[in-house]
Design a protein around this motif. Sequence first.
Motif, short mmCIF file in Angstrom:
data_model
loop_
_atom_site.label_atom_id
_atom_site.label_comp_id
_atom_site.label_asym_id
_atom_site.label_seq_id
_atom_site.Cartn_x
_atom_site.Cartn_y
_atom_site.Cartn_z
N ILE A 153 -3.86 -10.58 2.49
CA ILE A 153 -4.49 -9.77 3.53
C ILE A 153 -5.91 -10.26 3.87
N ALA A 154 -6.58 -10.92 2.93
CA ALA A 154 -7.94 -11.40 3.17
C ALA A 154 -8.00 -12.86 3.62
N ASP A 155 -6.85 -13.48 3.79
CA ASP A 155 -6.80 -14.88 4.22
C ASP A 155 -7.22 -14.98 5.69
N PRO A 156 -8.01 -16.00 6.05
CA PRO A 156 -8.41 -16.15 7.46
C PRO A 156 -7.24 -16.23 8.43
N ALA A 157 -6.06 -16.66 7.97
CA ALA A 157 -4.90 -16.69 8.86
C ALA A 157 -4.55 -15.29 9.37
N PHE A 158 -4.96 -14.27 8.62
CA PHE A 158 -4.67 -12.90 9.02
C PHE A 158 -5.66 -12.36 10.06
N TYR A 159 -6.79 -13.01 10.24
CA TYR A 159 -7.84 -12.46 11.09
C TYR A 159 -7.36 -12.15 12.52
N PRO A 160 -6.66 -13.09 13.19
CA PRO A 160 -6.22 -12.77 14.57
C PRO A 160 -5.26 -11.58 14.62
N ILE A 161 -4.45 -11.41 13.58
CA ILE A 161 -3.52 -10.28 13.54
C ILE A 161 -4.29 -8.98 13.36
N ILE A 162 -5.23 -8.98 12.44
CA ILE A 162 -6.05 -7.78 12.21
C ILE A 162 -6.81 -7.41 13.48
N GLU A 163 -7.37 -8.40 14.14
CA GLU A 163 -8.13 -8.12 15.37
C GLU A 163 -7.24 -7.52 16.45
N LYS A 164 -6.00 -7.97 16.52
CA LYS A 164 -5.06 -7.39 17.49
C LYS A 164 -4.75 -5.93 17.15
N LYS A 190 4.25 -13.44 -5.52
CA LYS A 190 3.76 -14.74 -5.10
C LYS A 190 2.27 -14.86 -5.41
N ASP A 191 1.77 -16.08 -5.44
CA ASP A 191 0.34 -16.29 -5.66
C ASP A 191 -0.50 -15.70 -4.53
N THR A 192 0.11 -15.55 -3.38
CA THR A 192 -0.61 -15.04 -2.21
C THR A 192 -0.57 -13.51 -2.10
N VAL A 193 -0.04 -12.83 -3.12
CA VAL A 193 0.06 -11.38 -3.05
C VAL A 193 -1.34 -10.75 -2.96
N SER A 194 -1.43 -9.64 -2.25
CA SER A 194 -2.69 -8.92 -2.10
C SER A 194 -2.84 -7.88 -3.20
N VAL A 195 -4.06 -7.75 -3.69
CA VAL A 195 -4.40 -6.69 -4.65
C VAL A 195 -5.59 -5.92 -4.10
N ALA A 196 -5.97 -4.88 -4.81
CA ALA A 196 -6.94 -3.93 -4.24
C ALA A 196 -8.27 -4.57 -3.88
N THR A 197 -8.72 -5.54 -4.67
CA THR A 197 -9.99 -6.19 -4.32
C THR A 197 -9.89 -6.96 -3.01
N ASP A 198 -8.70 -7.47 -2.70
CA ASP A 198 -8.50 -8.12 -1.39
C ASP A 198 -8.61 -7.10 -0.26
N ASP A 221 -1.63 -1.45 -10.94
CA ASP A 221 -2.65 -0.76 -11.73
C ASP A 221 -3.35 0.22 -10.78
N TRP A 222 -2.82 1.43 -10.70
CA TRP A 222 -3.30 2.38 -9.69
C TRP A 222 -4.70 2.88 -9.98
N GLU A 223 -5.12 2.88 -11.23
CA GLU A 223 -6.50 3.29 -11.52
C GLU A 223 -7.48 2.24 -10.98
N ALA A 224 -7.21 0.98 -11.27
CA ALA A 224 -8.07 -0.09 -10.77
C ALA A 224 -8.06 -0.13 -9.24
N ALA A 225 -6.89 0.11 -8.65
CA ALA A 225 -6.79 0.08 -7.19
C ALA A 225 -7.65 1.16 -6.56
#
Length: 306
Positions: A153-164, A190-198, A221-225
């Motif tokens: 979710i924090a990858d720059p490839a996602f930026y145009p999608i988020i902006e839309k 996958k290594d590209t999975v998103s976690v709460a810090t992302d 880890d819902w507490e950490a999230a």
Amino acid sequence: MSGIDRKEFLRNSALSAAGLMMGKNVLGQPHAPAAKSSSSFDIMEEVNKYSMIDSHAHVYFRDESPDIQIAFADRLDIEKLVISRPLSRSVKGTPEDFKRCNDLVLDCVKQYPDRFIGQMTLNPEYKEESLEEIKRCVDQGMVGLKVYSHVNIADPAFYPIIEKFIDLDMIILMHHGIGRSRIEPAPSEKDTVSVATDFADISKRYPEAMFQLAHLAGGPDWEAACKAVKNCPNVYVDISGSNNDANIIDFALEYVGEDRMFFGCDNSFYQGVGHVLAADLSERQREKIFFDNYNDILRKSGNHVD
């Protein structure tokens, strides 16, 4: 909860769910009344008090879907389900792949237009095709995005999608990585999975966007999230999933707050409803989590259901 001890309520909830699951086949009896426990407390009377929008539901490429989702919703009086068919983590996620998933959702919405609300999926690795697919899906009534882990979710490839989606005033529901014992990442991730810090990082880059952190009860880890997104007002959490940890909602209430929690099931319908009923919430807080909070998100794009 008036008139019943909390421990007795939890016991009755378990008995009621067991009776429902051990009774007649859900798909064969989609409108069959739910079984009652032997207690004088009627769990289904409590369930039926609330309007509900399931903010995290799925349909599948199987003959019994979507009828089985509607059958469960009928039993639990869930009036709206926000459905998606995200790309499997095992597929490449080509434009042909995500268009096929979205066509399934569109077909299901056509079958049950008064019950289903459609969300699209896509793969930001294919920028132009994804932007074209957003337009196609929105033109046909879809109201948001559900994605797994092809791109973080924090990858720059996602930026145009988020902006839309900022332009559309629509929310992005992103899979949160699950773990074994809540801590060690599951081998399927996958290594590209998103976690709460992302989620926290991207929410600060795009404070106008709306993000839904998926399935607190789905194995993360819902507490950490909850701690990670505490100060991220544009990150919402849904409580969907099959894990029955007793304190999830109470903990999220402390760290995230009653206005940023969504009811959802992720097709674990009894757990989804039971989590909200068993939590230490006021009637108004239950109304917000079951219905109002997500309806307010839909209202931003003119798609609210009240």
